[in-house]
Write a protein that holds these residues in place. Structure first.
Motif, PDB file in Angstrom:
ATOM      1  N   THR A 177     -29.812 -25.241 106.254  1.00 14.71           N
ATOM      2  CA  THR A 177     -28.831 -25.411 105.180  1.00 14.71           C
ATOM      3  C   THR A 177     -27.699 -24.404 105.306  1.00 14.71           C
ATOM      4  O   THR A 177     -26.515 -24.735 105.106  1.00 14.71           O
ATOM      5  N   TRP A 178     -28.041 -23.170 105.657  1.00 12.11           N
ATOM      6  CA  TRP A 178     -27.022 -22.128 105.812  1.00 12.11           C
ATOM      7  C   TRP A 178     -26.069 -22.484 106.948  1.00 12.11           C
ATOM      8  O   TRP A 178     -24.842 -22.393 106.783  1.00 12.11           O
ATOM      9  N   TYR A 179     -26.618 -22.891 108.090  1.00  8.03           N
ATOM     10  CA  TYR A 179     -25.775 -23.247 109.236  1.00  8.03           C
ATOM     11  C   TYR A 179     -24.892 -24.458 108.914  1.00  8.03           C
ATOM     12  O   TYR A 179     -23.710 -24.489 109.282  1.00  8.03           O
ATOM     13  N   ALA A 180     -25.455 -25.457 108.245  1.00  5.36           N
ATOM     14  CA  ALA A 180     -24.681 -26.651 107.922  1.00  5.36           C
ATOM     15  C   ALA A 180     -23.531 -26.311 106.983  1.00  5.36           C
ATOM     16  O   ALA A 180     -22.398 -26.785 107.158  1.00  5.36           O
ATOM     17  N   GLY A 181     -23.801 -25.486 105.982  1.00  6.02           N
ATOM     18  CA  GLY A 181     -22.751 -25.080 105.055  1.00  6.02           C
ATOM     19  C   GLY A 181     -21.668 -24.263 105.730  1.00  6.02           C
ATOM     20  O   GLY A 181     -20.473 -24.464 105.488  1.00  6.02           O
ATOM     21  N   LYS A 182     -22.091 -23.343 106.591  1.00  3.55           N
ATOM     22  CA  LYS A 182     -21.120 -22.519 107.318  1.00  3.55           C
ATOM     23  C   LYS A 182     -20.301 -23.355 108.292  1.00  3.55           C
ATOM     24  O   LYS A 182     -19.102 -23.107 108.485  1.00  3.55           O
ATOM     25  N   ALA A 183     -20.924 -24.333 108.929  1.00  2.00           N
ATOM     26  CA  ALA A 183     -20.202 -25.203 109.856  1.00  2.00           C
ATOM     27  C   ALA A 183     -19.105 -25.965 109.126  1.00  2.00           C
ATOM     28  O   ALA A 183     -17.956 -26.050 109.601  1.00  2.00           O
ATOM     29  N   GLU A 184     -19.440 -26.518 107.961  1.00  2.00           N
ATOM     30  CA  GLU A 184     -18.447 -27.273 107.189  1.00  2.00           C
ATOM     31  C   GLU A 184     -17.311 -26.371 106.723  1.00  2.00           C
ATOM     32  O   GLU A 184     -16.129 -26.736 106.831  1.00  2.00           O
ATOM     33  N   ARG A 185     -17.649 -25.192 106.231  1.00  2.29           N
ATOM     34  CA  ARG A 185     -16.619 -24.273 105.739  1.00  2.29           C
ATOM     35  C   ARG A 185     -15.700 -23.817 106.871  1.00  2.29           C
ATOM     36  O   ARG A 185     -14.477 -23.775 106.711  1.00  2.29           O
ATOM     37  N   ASN A 186     -16.283 -23.484 108.026  1.00  2.00           N
ATOM     38  CA  ASN A 186     -15.458 -23.032 109.143  1.00  2.00           C
ATOM     39  C   ASN A 186     -14.576 -24.150 109.685  1.00  2.00           C
ATOM     40  O   ASN A 186     -13.454 -23.908 110.131  1.00  2.00           O
ATOM     41  N   GLU A 187     -15.086 -25.374 109.650  1.00  2.00           N
ATOM     42  CA  GLU A 187     -14.283 -26.517 110.086  1.00  2.00           C
ATOM     43  C   GLU A 187     -13.070 -26.699 109.172  1.00  2.00           C
ATOM     44  O   GLU A 187     -11.950 -26.931 109.655  1.00  2.00           O
ATOM     45  N   ILE A 188     -13.285 -26.584 107.877  1.00  2.00           N
ATOM     46  CA  ILE A 188     -12.180 -26.719 106.913  1.00  2.00           C
ATOM     47  C   ILE A 188     -11.158 -25.596 107.105  1.00  2.00           C
ATOM     48  O   ILE A 188      -9.937 -25.839 107.138  1.00  2.00           O
ATOM     49  N   LEU A 189     -11.650 -24.366 107.243  1.00  2.55           N
ATOM     50  CA  LEU A 189     -10.735 -23.238 107.411  1.00  2.55           C
ATOM     51  C   LEU A 189      -9.976 -23.320 108.725  1.00  2.55           C
ATOM     52  O   LEU A 189      -8.791 -22.966 108.791  1.00  2.55           O
ATOM     53  N   SER A 190     -10.639 -23.791 109.777  1.00  2.00           N
ATOM     54  CA  SER A 190      -9.963 -23.957 111.063  1.00  2.00           C
ATOM     55  C   SER A 190      -8.815 -24.952 110.936  1.00  2.00           C
ATOM     56  O   SER A 190      -7.707 -24.730 111.460  1.00  2.00           O
ATOM     57  N   TYR A 191      -9.052 -26.054 110.246  1.00  2.00           N
ATOM     58  CA  TYR A 191      -8.020 -27.072 110.052  1.00  2.00           C
ATOM     59  C   TYR A 191      -6.866 -26.522 109.218  1.00  2.00           C
ATOM     60  O   TYR A 191      -5.686 -26.712 109.569  1.00  2.00           O
ATOM     61  N   ARG A 192      -7.192 -25.834 108.132  1.00  2.00           N
ATOM     62  CA  ARG A 192      -6.144 -25.307 107.256  1.00  2.00           C
ATOM     63  C   ARG A 192      -5.285 -24.270 107.968  1.00  2.00           C
ATOM     64  O   ARG A 192      -4.050 -24.273 107.832  1.00  2.00           O
ATOM     65  N   TRP A 193      -5.929 -23.386 108.714  1.00  2.00           N
ATOM     66  CA  TRP A 193      -5.167 -22.371 109.433  1.00  2.00           C
ATOM     67  C   TRP A 193      -4.326 -22.997 110.541  1.00  2.00           C
ATOM     68  O   TRP A 193      -3.213 -22.551 110.823  1.00  2.00           O
ATOM     69  N   GLY A 194      -4.835 -24.033 111.158  1.00  2.00           N
ATOM     70  CA  GLY A 194      -4.060 -24.727 112.188  1.00  2.00           C
ATOM     71  C   GLY A 194      -2.799 -25.344 111.610  1.00  2.00           C
ATOM     72  O   GLY A 194      -1.711 -25.235 112.193  1.00  2.00           O
ATOM     73  N   ILE A 195      -2.928 -25.990 110.452  1.00  2.00           N
ATOM     74  CA  ILE A 195      -1.772 -26.589 109.785  1.00  2.00           C
ATOM     75  C   ILE A 195      -0.782 -25.507 109.363  1.00  2.00           C
ATOM     76  O   ILE A 195       0.449 -25.659 109.520  1.00  2.00           O
ATOM     77  N   MET A 196      -1.297 -24.399 108.839  1.00  2.00           N
ATOM     78  CA  MET A 196      -0.421 -23.324 108.382  1.00  2.00           C
ATOM     79  C   MET A 196       0.359 -22.705 109.543  1.00  2.00           C
ATOM     80  O   MET A 196       1.575 -22.465 109.434  1.00  2.00           O
ATOM     81  N   LEU A 197      -0.316 -22.461 110.659  1.00  2.00           N
ATOM     82  CA  LEU A 197       0.371 -21.894 111.815  1.00  2.00           C
ATOM     83  C   LEU A 197       1.408 -22.866 112.376  1.00  2.00           C
ATOM     84  O   LEU A 197       2.496 -22.453 112.798  1.00  2.00           O
ATOM     85  N   LEU A 198       1.072 -24.146 112.392  1.00  2.00           N
ATOM     86  CA  LEU A 198       2.035 -25.145 112.857  1.00  2.00           C
ATOM     87  C   LEU A 198       3.274 -25.162 111.968  1.00  2.00           C
ATOM     88  O   LEU A 198       4.413 -25.259 112.464  1.00  2.00           O
ATOM     89  N   THR A 199       3.066 -25.028 110.662  1.00  2.00           N
ATOM     90  CA  THR A 199       4.190 -24.992 109.723  1.00  2.00           C
ATOM     91  C   THR A 199       5.062 -23.761 109.958  1.00  2.00           C
ATOM     92  O   THR A 199       6.295 -23.841 109.985  1.00  2.00           O
ATOM     93  N   ILE A 200       4.409 -22.613 110.142  1.00  2.00           N
ATOM     94  CA  ILE A 200       5.154 -21.377 110.370  1.00  2.00           C
ATOM     95  C   ILE A 200       5.927 -21.445 111.686  1.00  2.00           C
ATOM     96  O   ILE A 200       7.081 -20.995 111.780  1.00  2.00           O
ATOM     97  N   GLU A 201       5.314 -22.009 112.721  1.00  2.00           N
ATOM     98  CA  GLU A 201       6.002 -22.156 114.003  1.00  2.00           C
ATOM     99  C   GLU A 201       7.231 -23.054 113.868  1.00  2.00           C
ATOM    100  O   GLU A 201       8.282 -22.793 114.470  1.00  2.00           O
ATOM    101  N   THR A 202       7.113 -24.109 113.069  1.00  2.00           N
ATOM    102  CA  THR A 202       8.267 -24.986 112.825  1.00  2.00           C
ATOM    103  C   THR A 202       9.370 -24.227 112.099  1.00  2.00           C
ATOM    104  O   THR A 202      10.561 -24.358 112.432  1.00  2.00           O
ATOM    105  N   LEU A 203       8.988 -23.408 111.124  1.00  2.00           N
ATOM    106  CA  LEU A 203       9.969 -22.583 110.427  1.00  2.00           C
ATOM    107  C   LEU A 203      10.633 -21.596 111.380  1.00  2.00           C
ATOM    108  O   LEU A 203      11.827 -21.287 111.238  1.00  2.00           O
ATOM    109  N   GLY A 204       9.850 -21.089 112.333  1.00  2.00           N
ATOM    110  CA  GLY A 204      10.420 -20.177 113.320  1.00  2.00           C
ATOM    111  C   GLY A 204      11.499 -20.849 114.153  1.00  2.00           C
ATOM    112  O   GLY A 204      12.542 -20.238 114.461  1.00  2.00           O
ATOM    113  N   ILE A 205      11.267 -22.089 114.536  1.00  2.00           N
ATOM    114  CA  ILE A 205      12.278 -22.845 115.299  1.00  2.00           C
ATOM    115  C   ILE A 205      13.540 -23.025 114.461  1.00  2.00           C
ATOM    116  O   ILE A 205      14.667 -22.822 114.941  1.00  2.00           O
TER     117      ILE A 205
END
Length: 295
Positions: A177-205
């Motif tokens: 249960t701990w691993y499954a919960g951590k996997a889901e949370r890390n997947e969500i955070l990875s996606y959110r940070w990816g979108i945020m960095l992509l947005t910032i890179e676009t702003l940089g351009i």
């Protein structure tokens, strides 16, 4: 002694609790220091793109702000290199997980502490002594819990079916249960940070183009680049994507382990299968620590 209904972390030995507390403290200090360093690196970049002079001498307050921010960055970096809270985090976690695995093996009669072994308690205590001897001193906090708790001994003295149900519920299912919960949370955070960095890179351009065509006369793109660098460094610390994959694999592996264990009725087979299960859990942690050491 009555048979227990299960075994929680509170029933584990003092070595586990001391190492666990040291690891969590080291993690908190390391993460907070990294946050401070990255924040003031961004502040230094932001205050360096313009000037704000005051007084007859024309002192640039923003430049002073840049100096202060960089001093803080250097101070935090010195703290990370000298105190090394990251080492306490990793070493404490390694010791805590090793003590936990050893304790579960003893409590449920798994190899090498099988029920047939007359001096299993002494061997288990010797195992804890070896872990303590090999551990860096900074990875342990003092505790008053004994090496063999009443809960551990009560579970060991129980029938196989009681030990099996306790192990499946409080060790395998709990970890899964701990691993499954951590996997889901890390997947969500990875996606959110990816979108945020992509947005910032676009702003940089856009910032670079704005300066190129004369809409702004300061290096806004440099500030954006500092944000991108800080975000990338934070991702290197947290490793969301890597953790998501590792935790997902571990959760599936423990599901398979659960199926193998829940029908065992023989003490010898039980001792061997639990030992294999503990190796699987330890293997995931070893992979986690290795990936951190490379970062």
């Amino acid at each position: 002694m009555s048979a227990p209904q299960g075994l929680s972390d509170a029933d584990l030995p003092g070595l586990f609790h001391g190492a666990d507390a040291a690891s969590m403290e080291g993690q908190q200090r390391h993460v907070r220091a990294m946050q401070l360093r990255l924040t003031f690196a961004i502040v230094a970049a932001a205050t360096g793109v313009a000037t704000f002079r005051v007084g007859a001498a024309g002192i640039d307050l923003l430049s002073i702000g840049t100096v202060i921010a960089l001093v803080i960055v250097v101070a935090v970096e010195f703290y990370l290199k000298s105190v090394r809270p990251e080492d306490t985090w990793y070493d404490g976690r390694a010791l805590a997980e090793s003590a936990k695995s050893l304790s579960w093996r003893y409590a449920v009669g798994a190899a090498p502490f099988t029920k047939q072994l007359s001096d299993a308690r002494a061997d288990y205590v010797d195992g804890l002594k070896m872990l303590l001897h090999d551990a860096p001193p900074t990875s342990i906090r003092p505790t008053s819990a004994p090496a063999v708790t009443d809960g551990m001994q009560a579970l060991r003295d129980s029938a196989l079916e009681v030990r099996r149900e306790a192990y499946l519920a409080d060790r395998i299912s709990d970890q899964r249960t701990w691993y499954a919960g951590k996997a889901e949370r890390n997947e969500i955070l990875s996606y959110r940070w990816g979108i945020m960095l992509l947005t910032i890179e676009t702003l940089g351009i856009l910032a670079a183009l704005s300066r190129a065509v004369g809409l702004v006369n300061f290096d806004l793109a440099g500030v954006v680049a500092a944000f991108i660098g800080a975000g990338a460094a934070w991702l290197a610390v947290r490793q969301y994507s890597t953790n998501a994959r590792a935790y997902t694999y571990a959760a599936h592996e423990l599901s398979i382990v659960y199926q193998r264990l829940h029908t065992i009725e023989d003490e010898d087979a039980w001792a061997a299968e639990v030992a294999d299960a503990e190796e699987a859990i330890s293997r995931e942690h070893t992979m986690w620590r290795a990936s951190r050491s490379r970062s």
